[in-house]
Design a protein around this motif. Structure first.
Motif, short mmCIF file in Angstrom:
data_model
loop_
_atom_site.label_atom_id
_atom_site.label_comp_id
_atom_site.label_asym_id
_atom_site.label_seq_id
_atom_site.Cartn_x
_atom_site.Cartn_y
_atom_site.Cartn_z
N SER A 24 3.82 24.77 1.21
CA SER A 24 2.83 25.69 1.75
C SER A 24 1.95 26.26 0.64
O SER A 24 2.30 26.22 -0.54
N ILE A 25 0.81 26.80 1.04
CA ILE A 25 -0.14 27.43 0.14
C ILE A 25 -0.56 28.75 0.78
O ILE A 25 -0.57 28.88 2.00
N MET A 52 -5.36 38.78 14.91
CA MET A 52 -5.87 37.44 15.14
C MET A 52 -5.97 36.71 13.80
O MET A 52 -6.58 37.21 12.86
N ASN A 53 -5.36 35.53 13.72
CA ASN A 53 -5.41 34.74 12.51
C ASN A 53 -6.78 34.09 12.38
O ASN A 53 -7.26 33.46 13.31
N LYS A 54 -7.38 34.21 11.21
CA LYS A 54 -8.69 33.63 10.99
C LYS A 54 -8.61 32.15 10.70
O LYS A 54 -9.55 31.41 10.95
N ILE A 55 -7.47 31.69 10.18
CA ILE A 55 -7.25 30.27 9.94
C ILE A 55 -6.11 29.81 10.84
O ILE A 55 -5.03 30.39 10.81
N ARG A 56 -6.37 28.78 11.63
CA ARG A 56 -5.39 28.32 12.61
C ARG A 56 -5.03 26.86 12.38
O ARG A 56 -5.69 26.15 11.64
N ARG A 67 1.50 26.80 10.32
CA ARG A 67 1.60 28.11 9.67
C ARG A 67 3.07 28.39 9.46
O ARG A 67 3.84 28.46 10.41
N GLU A 68 3.47 28.55 8.19
CA GLU A 68 4.89 28.79 7.89
C GLU A 68 5.26 30.25 8.09
O GLU A 68 6.36 30.56 8.48
N SER A 69 4.34 31.13 7.75
CA SER A 69 4.59 32.56 7.93
C SER A 69 3.24 33.23 8.20
O SER A 69 2.24 32.55 8.42
N GLU A 70 3.23 34.53 8.15
CA GLU A 70 2.01 35.30 8.42
C GLU A 70 0.90 34.97 7.43
O GLU A 70 -0.28 34.96 7.79
#
Length: 110
Positions: free
Chosen positions: A63-64, A1-5, A27-30
């Motif tokens: 991206s960052i 589960m991603n914590k930042i969406r 989200r560009e990648s994981e």
């Protein structure tokens, strides 16, 4: 589960744009995210008559890494960490994962 969406308000913790606040656009990648108004660079673009684009200098948002941002807690007005809490639904009798702020335990509305 991603914590930042996508759609979350975040604050940049490290880098050139430290202290800036913005919304996660994608989200560009994981582990990399694009934040509105953060990590904006100037890109020189050649004209392409086949695509109908004109040349010049264009602002582009790059991206960052997600470790350089923290989610914004509107209750405290500061950056906060994200925790995962298991919530049991009484109607369906299923357990679901919910994101919560670590400082207060309040559920993150997304």
């Amino acid at each position: 589960m991603n914590k930042i969406r996508k759609g979350d308000q975040v604050i940049v913790l490290a880098g050139r744009d430290k202290g800036k606040r913005g919304t996660v656009l994608s989200r560009e990648s994981e582990d990399r995210i694009v934040v509105e108004g953060v990590n904006v660079v100037k890109k020189h673009v050649k004209p392409n008559p086949m695509k109908g684009t004109t040349g010049g200098v264009v602002d582009k948002t790059l991206s960052i890494h997600q470790s350089n941002v923290a989610i914004f807690n509107p209750a405290t007005g500061k950056a906060d960490r994200v925790g995962i809490k298991l919530v049991n639904d009484a109607k369906t009798n299923k357990t679901t994962k919910v994101r919560v702020f670590r400082s207060s335990g309040d559920e993150i509305k997304a």
